[in-house]
Scaffold this motif. Structure first.
Motif, PDB file in Angstrom:
ATOM      1  N   TYR A 137       0.829  -1.209   0.000  1.00  0.00           N
ATOM      2  CA  TYR A 137       0.000   0.000   0.000  1.00  0.00           C
ATOM      3  C   TYR A 137       0.864   1.259   0.000  1.00  0.00           C
ATOM      4  CZ  TYR A 137      -3.115   3.648   1.725  1.00  0.00           C
ATOM      5  OH  TYR A 137      -3.816   4.823   1.871  1.00  0.00           O
ATOM      6  N   HIS A 138       1.938   1.241   0.779  1.00  0.00           N
ATOM      7  CA  HIS A 138       2.839   2.401   0.848  1.00  0.00           C
ATOM      8  C   HIS A 138       3.448   2.709  -0.515  1.00  0.00           C
ATOM      9  CE1 HIS A 138       6.832   4.288   1.703  1.00  0.00           C
ATOM     10  NE2 HIS A 138       6.074   5.047   2.467  1.00  0.00           N
ATOM     11  N   ASP A 139       3.828   1.676  -1.267  1.00  0.00           N
ATOM     12  CA  ASP A 139       4.497   1.881  -2.551  1.00  0.00           C
ATOM     13  C   ASP A 139       3.531   2.066  -3.713  1.00  0.00           C
ATOM     14  OD1 ASP A 139       7.022   1.630  -1.394  1.00  0.00           O
ATOM     15  OD2 ASP A 139       7.000  -0.546  -1.599  1.00  0.00           O
ATOM     16  N   GLU A 140       2.310   1.556  -3.590  1.00  0.00           N
ATOM     17  CA  GLU A 140       1.437   1.476  -4.749  1.00  0.00           C
ATOM     18  C   GLU A 140       0.338   2.539  -4.821  1.00  0.00           C
ATOM     19  OE1 GLU A 140       1.415  -0.857  -7.356  1.00  0.00           O
ATOM     20  OE2 GLU A 140       3.386  -1.460  -6.628  1.00  0.00           O
ATOM     21  N   HIS A 141      -0.216   2.973  -3.701  1.00  0.00           N
ATOM     22  CA  HIS A 141      -1.495   3.701  -3.766  1.00  0.00           C
ATOM     23  C   HIS A 141      -1.405   5.041  -4.484  1.00  0.00           C
ATOM     24  CE1 HIS A 141       0.189   5.697  -0.225  1.00  0.00           C
ATOM     25  NE2 HIS A 141      -0.754   6.606  -0.310  1.00  0.00           N
ATOM     26  N   ASN A 142      -0.218   5.630  -4.570  1.00  0.00           N
ATOM     27  CA  ASN A 142      -0.068   6.894  -5.294  1.00  0.00           C
ATOM     28  C   ASN A 142       0.617   6.727  -6.642  1.00  0.00           C
ATOM     29  OD1 ASN A 142      -1.314   8.584  -3.380  1.00  0.00           O
ATOM     30  ND2 ASN A 142       0.562   8.709  -2.161  1.00  0.00           N
ATOM     31  N   ALA A 143       0.886   5.487  -7.041  1.00  0.00           N
ATOM     32  CA  ALA A 143       1.586   5.245  -8.302  1.00  0.00           C
ATOM     33  C   ALA A 143       0.628   5.382  -9.487  1.00  0.00           C
ATOM     34  CB  ALA A 143       2.195   3.847  -8.307  1.00  0.00           C
ATOM     35  N   PRO A 144       1.127   5.858 -10.641  1.00  0.00           N
ATOM     36  CA  PRO A 144       0.281   5.926 -11.837  1.00  0.00           C
ATOM     37  C   PRO A 144      -0.191   4.524 -12.249  1.00  0.00           C
ATOM     38  CG  PRO A 144       2.310   7.197 -12.118  1.00  0.00           C
ATOM     39  CD  PRO A 144       2.478   6.401 -10.864  1.00  0.00           C
ATOM     40  N   ASP A 145      -1.436   4.443 -12.675  1.00  0.00           N
ATOM     41  CA  ASP A 145      -2.037   3.173 -13.121  1.00  0.00           C
ATOM     42  C   ASP A 145      -2.086   2.125 -12.016  1.00  0.00           C
ATOM     43  OD1 ASP A 145      -2.244   4.251 -15.724  1.00  0.00           O
ATOM     44  OD2 ASP A 145      -0.196   3.620 -16.181  1.00  0.00           O
ATOM     45  N   ALA A 146      -2.096   2.561 -10.761  1.00  0.00           N
ATOM     46  CA  ALA A 146      -2.129   1.619  -9.646  1.00  0.00           C
ATOM     47  C   ALA A 146      -3.501   0.952  -9.549  1.00  0.00           C
ATOM     48  CB  ALA A 146      -1.798   2.327  -8.342  1.00  0.00           C
ATOM     49  N   THR A 147      -3.512  -0.326  -9.242  1.00  0.00           N
ATOM     50  CA  THR A 147      -4.767  -1.048  -8.991  1.00  0.00           C
ATOM     51  C   THR A 147      -4.999  -1.249  -7.498  1.00  0.00           C
ATOM     52  OG1 THR A 147      -3.617  -3.172  -9.233  1.00  0.00           O
ATOM     53  CG2 THR A 147      -4.642  -2.246 -11.209  1.00  0.00           C
ATOM     54  N   ILE A 148      -3.959  -1.056  -6.704  1.00  0.00           N
ATOM     55  CA  ILE A 148      -4.061  -1.163  -5.245  1.00  0.00           C
ATOM     56  C   ILE A 148      -4.076   0.266  -4.702  1.00  0.00           C
ATOM     57  CG2 ILE A 148      -2.996  -2.079  -3.143  1.00  0.00           C
ATOM     58  CD1 ILE A 148      -1.633  -4.196  -4.887  1.00  0.00           C
ATOM     59  N   LYS A 149      -5.265   0.785  -4.447  1.00  0.00           N
ATOM     60  CA  LYS A 149      -5.406   2.197  -4.096  1.00  0.00           C
ATOM     61  C   LYS A 149      -5.787   2.440  -2.645  1.00  0.00           C
ATOM     62  CE  LYS A 149      -6.710   3.438  -8.825  1.00  0.00           C
ATOM     63  NZ  LYS A 149      -7.726   4.079  -9.694  1.00  0.00           N
ATOM     64  N   THR A 150      -6.312   1.433  -1.963  1.00  0.00           N
ATOM     65  CA  THR A 150      -6.679   1.565  -0.562  1.00  0.00           C
ATOM     66  C   THR A 150      -6.011   0.452   0.230  1.00  0.00           C
ATOM     67  OG1 THR A 150      -8.657   0.156  -0.699  1.00  0.00           O
ATOM     68  CG2 THR A 150      -8.919   2.507  -1.255  1.00  0.00           C
ATOM     69  N   PHE A 151      -5.993   0.619   1.558  1.00  0.00           N
ATOM     70  CA  PHE A 151      -5.409  -0.428   2.391  1.00  0.00           C
ATOM     71  C   PHE A 151      -6.259  -1.695   2.332  1.00  0.00           C
ATOM     72  CE2 PHE A 151      -4.491  -2.372   6.631  1.00  0.00           C
ATOM     73  CZ  PHE A 151      -3.168  -2.711   6.354  1.00  0.00           C
ATOM     74  N   GLY A 152      -7.570  -1.534   2.154  1.00  0.00           N
ATOM     75  CA  GLY A 152      -8.430  -2.697   1.965  1.00  0.00           C
ATOM     76  C   GLY A 152      -8.048  -3.469   0.714  1.00  0.00           C
ATOM     77  N   ASP A 153      -7.718  -2.745  -0.367  1.00  0.00           N
ATOM     78  CA  ASP A 153      -7.230  -3.407  -1.585  1.00  0.00           C
ATOM     79  C   ASP A 153      -5.953  -4.189  -1.291  1.00  0.00           C
ATOM     80  OD1 ASP A 153      -9.308  -2.281  -3.011  1.00  0.00           O
ATOM     81  OD2 ASP A 153      -8.099  -0.613  -3.790  1.00  0.00           O
TER      82      ASP A 153
END
Length: 228
Positions: A137-153
């Motif tokens: 979540y720390h590395d992905e949620h702000n990345a472009p084209d991310a599919t993991i956007k929330t901690f629930g994800d």
């Protein structure tokens, strides 16, 4: 009282501090990742706790290495400890290792081996999954084209990855996220394999004990009908 080597004395004395360092690392990392609007002072405190706990991991590993007198053989024999020092994701797993060491020293009534393996592997899986979800979540949620956007994800992705289900609806897109994913896959297979193997061994042992309790000659009372 048995004589202890210098390495054993060090390990006994450092158990509680290492347990605390593992727990504090996980707590500070959780706050840093999930509390996005954390005041700068609290963020700095959490960051200091994170680095201090990492420093204790390094000191513990270095002292044990020196006290062992084994040279590079110590690194080969304790490869997992070296990986834990390098990879933050695995540091919470020290909680399980230290807890097992304390239980082994102080507990009189112990669980069977298979039950202990299942319990500790299950706890390790939970800690690994939670730490992995935080990292991704720390590395992905702000990345472009991310599919993991929330901690629930991240929790959903972690659950499917650790259990090797891998739905594919969410995947890491950053290099660090993919490195974490590889670690989660390897760790998940190893831990679930330990649980499955221990459970199978427990079943076989239970069935074997049942067979040993059976009287010779088949079903009890089967020969009674042949008597006049």
């Amino acid at each position: 009282m048995t004589d202890e080597s210098p390495q054993e004395r060090w390990q006994r004395r450092i158990e509680i501090p290492m347990f605390a360092a593992s727990a504090l690392f996980l707590a500070s990392f959780t706050v840093r990742v999930l509390a996005e609007n954390l005041p700068s002072g609290w963020y700095a405190l959490c960051e200091a706790v994170t680095y201090a706990s990492w420093a204790l991991f390094v000191v513990d590993y270095a002292v044990r290495w020196v006290l062992s007198g084994e040279g590079l053989a110590f690194v080969r024999r304790h490869l997992m400890d070296a990986i834990v020092v390098v990879l933050p994701l695995l540091r919470p797993l020290r909680i399980v290792k230290i807890y097992e060491a304390v239980q082994r020293r102080h507990t009189h009534a112990r669980l069977p081996l298979q039950a202990r393996v299942i319990a500790y592997a299950g706890l390790s899986t939970l800690l690994l999954g939670f730490a992995g979800a935080l990292s991704v979540y720390h590395d992905e949620h702000n990345a472009p084209d991310a599919t993991i956007k929330t901690f629930g994800d991240a929790i959903w992705w972690t659950s499917s990855t650790v259990t090797t289900v891998g739905y594919g609806d969410m995947t890491p897109v950053t290099p660090r996220g993919r490195v974490v994913a590889v670690g989660m896959m390897v760790g998940g297979v190893a831990l679930l394999g330990a649980v499955t193997g221990s459970f199978s061994s427990w079943l076989l042992q239970t069935f074997a004990q049942d067979e040993e309790k059976k009287p010779p000659g088949g079903t009890p009372g089967a020969s009674d009908g042949l008597r006049p």
